[in-house]
Write an enzyme that holds these catalytic residues in place. Structure first.
Site, PDB file in Angstrom:
ATOM      1  N   ARG A  47       0.826  -1.217   0.000  1.00  0.00           N
ATOM      2  CA  ARG A  47       0.000   0.000   0.000  1.00  0.00           C
ATOM      3  C   ARG A  47       0.858   1.264   0.000  1.00  0.00           C
ATOM      4  NH1 ARG A  47      -3.645   2.602   4.492  1.00  0.00           N
ATOM      5  NH2 ARG A  47      -5.378   3.482   3.279  1.00  0.00           N
ATOM      6  N   MET A  73      -7.987   7.841   0.210  1.00  0.00           N
ATOM      7  CA  MET A  73      -7.580   6.458  -0.069  1.00  0.00           C
ATOM      8  C   MET A  73      -8.252   5.605   1.011  1.00  0.00           C
ATOM      9  SD  MET A  73      -3.635   5.150  -0.329  1.00  0.00           S
ATOM     10  CE  MET A  73      -3.197   3.579  -1.070  1.00  0.00           C
ATOM     11  N   SER A  74      -9.207   4.795   0.617  1.00  0.00           N
ATOM     12  CA  SER A  74     -10.023   4.065   1.589  1.00  0.00           C
ATOM     13  C   SER A  74      -9.173   3.176   2.488  1.00  0.00           C
ATOM     14  CB  SER A  74     -11.069   3.202   0.872  1.00  0.00           C
ATOM     15  OG  SER A  74     -11.955   4.002   0.130  1.00  0.00           O
ATOM     16  N   ALA A  75      -9.660   2.957   3.699  1.00  0.00           N
ATOM     17  CA  ALA A  75      -8.973   2.078   4.649  1.00  0.00           C
ATOM     18  C   ALA A  75      -8.887   0.666   4.078  1.00  0.00           C
ATOM     19  CB  ALA A  75      -9.712   2.064   5.978  1.00  0.00           C
ATOM     20  N   LEU A 217     -16.949   5.305   3.545  1.00  0.00           N
ATOM     21  CA  LEU A 217     -16.584   5.656   2.172  1.00  0.00           C
ATOM     22  C   LEU A 217     -16.954   7.101   1.896  1.00  0.00           C
ATOM     23  CD1 LEU A 217     -17.724   2.679  -0.105  1.00  0.00           C
ATOM     24  CD2 LEU A 217     -15.399   3.557   0.121  1.00  0.00           C
TER      25      LEU A 217
END
Length: 232
Positions: A47, A73-75, A217
């Protein structure tokens, strides 16, 4: 020739990287991620390669990271939930709406997609994604366009459609672009929270709809960004 000290440093760095990856995957398991294929892909796609330069220290934590243009940037646990629901099979053709920095695009390639067409509304993010993806671009294209517009589909059909964000309602042309047996995954805004939405196409016009867990989100904005964007 490399000296013994150089080789030792390289081995130590490789071991530290592998240990960090293992701890990252273990933390996702502890948060309930059970899909083996998704976990394996997340172990193999670092990541930090896609995280903003100033936030690399947080790349292996299960938190969303801020990006340019007000995006996030989503978890990792959110990404894992969406990819698990998408159930990518080897050879699948995938449409991705919302490229960001390309992390999820790379995971889709690693999961076996034969091609990923990823659409991003911000030019700066699209450029960063292409750079971050590097050789993975052999199996993906990153386009600058409004991924929610009907023109983004271009009359094509896809085995999987992933919408990296939350919507109050799905544009009808996106489910219509699913091939028979295809799946679409998105965040659905219910007025209080976003829930994991999965549409599975069983036949010519038959869809099975499932609403799942709550996801953190960000909302997706329709339209292509009018001005060139910066990534820093």
């Amino acid at each position: 020739m490399a000296s013994e000290a150089d080789e030792s440093d390289g081995l130590a760095e490789g071991l530290a990287h592998a240990t960090g990856n293992a701890a990252f995957v273990l933390s996702l398991r502890e948060r309930g991620v059970r899909d083996t294929a998704v976990l394996r892909a997340m172990e193999r796609v670092p990541r930090e390669r896609f995280a903003p330069p100033g936030l690399l220290a947080y790349a292996r934590q299960d938190i969303a990271l801020p990006l340019a243009c007000g995006q996030t940037m989503s978890a990792p646990s959110v990404v894992a939930a969406m990819l698990g629901a998408l159930d990518v099979r080897p050879g699948a053709r995938v449409l991705e709406v919302g490229t960001g920095t390309g992390y999820v695009t790379a995971l889709l390639v690693r999961l076996g997609a034969v091609h990923v067409r990823s659409v991003e509304r911000y030019d700066g993010l699209a450029r960063a994604a292409r750079q971050n993806l590097g050789r993975d671009l052999n199996d993906a294209t990153v386009e600058v366009a409004d991924g929610l517009a009907q023109e983004a589909v271009r009359g094509e059909t896809f085995d999987r459609i992933l919408i990296n964000g939350s919507l109050e309602a799905l544009p009808p042309h996106l489910p219509a672009a699913l091939a028979s047996g295809g799946r679409l995954v998105a965040g659905l805004w219910t007025g209080r929270a976003s829930r994991l939405l999965t549409l599975a196409r069983d036949g010519a016009a038959a869809f099975a709809r499932t609403e799942g867990v709550v996801l953190r989100l960000g909302p997706l904005t329709p339209g292509r960004a009018l001005a060139p964007s910066r990534t820093a």
